[in-house]
Enzyme design. Structure first.
Site, mmCIF file in Angstrom:
data_model
loop_
_atom_site.group_PDB
_atom_site.id
_atom_site.type_symbol
_atom_site.label_atom_id
_atom_site.label_comp_id
_atom_site.label_asym_id
_atom_site.label_seq_id
_atom_site.Cartn_x
_atom_site.Cartn_y
_atom_site.Cartn_z
ATOM 1 N N GLY A 1 36.949 42.436 27.046
ATOM 2 C CA GLY A 1 38.044 43.399 27.120
ATOM 3 C C GLY A 1 38.820 43.541 25.820
ATOM 4 N N ASN B 1 30.446 45.217 36.024
ATOM 5 C CA ASN B 1 31.505 44.452 36.678
ATOM 6 C C ASN B 1 32.754 45.332 36.653
ATOM 7 O OD1 ASN B 1 33.427 42.720 37.589
ATOM 8 N ND2 ASN B 1 33.317 41.297 35.856
ATOM 9 N N TRP B 2 33.029 45.946 37.795
ATOM 10 C CA TRP B 2 34.159 46.890 37.843
ATOM 11 C C TRP B 2 35.510 46.172 37.871
ATOM 12 C CZ3 TRP B 2 32.328 50.969 42.015
ATOM 13 C CH2 TRP B 2 31.389 51.826 41.422
ATOM 14 N N LYS B 3 35.489 44.869 38.120
ATOM 15 C CA LYS B 3 36.749 44.124 38.251
ATOM 16 C C LYS B 3 37.621 44.818 39.312
ATOM 17 C CE LYS B 3 35.929 42.482 33.623
ATOM 18 N NZ LYS B 3 36.432 41.950 32.372
ATOM 19 N N HIS C 1 33.083 33.799 36.441
ATOM 20 C CA HIS C 1 33.646 34.699 35.430
ATOM 21 C C HIS C 1 34.895 34.057 34.829
ATOM 22 C CE1 HIS C 1 35.443 38.153 33.471
ATOM 23 N NE2 HIS C 1 34.252 38.705 33.512
ATOM 24 N N GLU D 1 29.240 35.145 28.304
ATOM 25 C CA GLU D 1 30.372 36.010 28.000
ATOM 26 C C GLU D 1 31.404 35.229 27.195
ATOM 27 O OE1 GLU D 1 30.560 39.503 31.030
ATOM 28 O OE2 GLU D 1 31.948 37.942 31.619
ATOM 29 N N GLY E 1 31.940 45.330 31.514
ATOM 30 C CA GLY E 1 33.225 45.556 32.157
ATOM 31 C C GLY E 1 33.696 46.980 31.922
ATOM 32 N N GLY E 2 34.605 47.152 30.957
ATOM 33 C CA GLY E 2 35.253 48.443 30.722
ATOM 34 C C GLY E 2 34.320 49.643 30.673
ATOM 35 N N GLU F 1 37.660 35.201 34.056
ATOM 36 C CA GLU F 1 38.932 35.585 34.709
ATOM 37 C C GLU F 1 39.157 34.771 35.980
ATOM 38 O OE1 GLU F 1 38.177 39.813 34.755
ATOM 39 O OE2 GLU F 1 38.284 39.793 32.571
ATOM 40 N N SER G 1 32.558 43.422 25.726
ATOM 41 C CA SER G 1 32.689 44.662 24.951
ATOM 42 C C SER G 1 31.354 45.350 24.664
ATOM 43 C CB SER G 1 33.466 44.415 23.657
ATOM 44 O OG SER G 1 34.778 43.944 23.958
HETATM 45 P P1 13P Z 1 34.276 44.154 28.876
HETATM 46 O O1 13P Z 1 32.916 44.817 28.842
HETATM 47 O O2 13P Z 1 35.377 45.065 29.315
HETATM 48 O O3 13P Z 1 34.560 43.431 27.602
HETATM 49 O O4 13P Z 1 34.205 43.030 30.028
HETATM 50 C C1 13P Z 1 33.168 42.133 30.018
HETATM 51 C C2 13P Z 1 33.184 41.400 31.294
HETATM 52 O O5 13P Z 1 34.087 40.635 31.583
HETATM 53 C C3 13P Z 1 32.078 41.632 32.226
HETATM 54 O O6 13P Z 1 32.070 40.681 33.225
#
Ligand code: 13P
Length: 252
Positions: A172, A9-11, A95, A166, A233-234, A97, A212
């Site tokens: 994050g 998930n590149w956001k 998600h 999640e 994510g990251g 967010e 994470s």
């Molecule tokens: P991180 O891996 O950066 O914690 O993000 C997780 C995420 O929100 C994937 O959708």
């Protein structure tokens, strides 16, 4: 046997050249035999080019959002058929967010799930509790309500969707759920699925963990009996980290 899934998930990251550079490096870090499913969920602007680039490879392309109406006066929105038109096969729904920053509630998420299923886009449906909810002992009740409310009367086949657990406090933050906590919640989700859809269906539905995930913890999380992959994510922004997560997380 459930096939492992690794979804990036590149956001809101990566221009088109950066996106193409990523997949070129990812492919060079292969070969990816198709034993695990790889999905890149990119911003809208990079989807068409990525899908073209990944055509005839085992890597699939997904979106991070869409709107549930088929078309119309919805300034700024993108429909499910538009996503399919550019080559997307998957879409992230629910998600945290989107829930917290864009006020997407259970009603909206239900309509998104329904539309995605009707349009044969595979939802990666996210659930997870906040830190306060976990500390109050409400984690399972929160996740159960998120699942119940968004699914409603829907009865997707196991291959038509997947779930991502999640925990909001692990996203994050660098804090990962312990393997015990991740397994306990994924097992709880699977037993909820079994009650609702029967044991055979529940045994086939993929449940991912997100929060994470990085190369250093991929192995201990992906080996858990009810964890079938990761939503990353990251660490998914770096092709070699993503490749390493896939490699370590695929070891059984
Ligand atoms: P991180 O891996 O950066 O914690 O993000 C997780 C995420 O929100 C994937 O959708």
């Amino acid at each position: 046997m459930r096939k492992k899934v690794f979804a990036a998930n590149w956001k809101m990251h990566k221009t088109r050249p950066e996106a193409v550079g990523f997949v070129d490096e990812l492919m060079a870090a292969g070969p990816w035999s198709g034993e695990a499913e790889l999905i890149i969920c990119a911003p809208f602007t990079a989807l068409a080019e990525l899908a073209q680039r990944m055509h005839n490879t085992p890597v699939k392309v997904g979106a991070q959002n869409f709107y549930y109406e088929p078309q119309g006066a919805f300034t700024g929105e993108v429909s499910a058929s538009m996503l399919k038109d550019v080559g997307c096969t998957h879409v992230i729904i629910g998600h945290s967010e989107r829930r917290s920053l864009f006020a997407e509630d259970d009603g909206v998420l239900h309509l998104k799930l329904k539309t995605a299923l009707e349009e044969s886009l595979i939802p990666i449906f996210c659930v997870g509790e906040s830190l306060e909810q976990r500390q109050a002992g409400e984690a399972e009740a929160v996740v159960r309500k998120q699942l119940t409310a968004a699914l409603g009367e829907l009865f997707p086949r196991p291959d038509q969707w997947m779930i991502a657990y999640e925990p909001v406090w692990a996203i994050g933050t660098g804090v990962t759920a312990s393997p015990q906590d991740a397994q306990a919640m994924c097992k709880f989700i699977r037993s909820w699925l079994a009650e609702r859809y029967g044991l055979a269906n529940a045994a086939e539905i993929r449940i991912l963990y997100g929060g994470s995930v990085k190369p250093a913890n991929a192995c201990e999380l992906m080996i858990l009996p009810d964890v079938d992959g990761a939503l990353i994510g990251g660490a998914s922004l770096e092709p070699l980290d993503f490749a390493e997560i896939v490699r370590r997380g695929s070891l059984d």
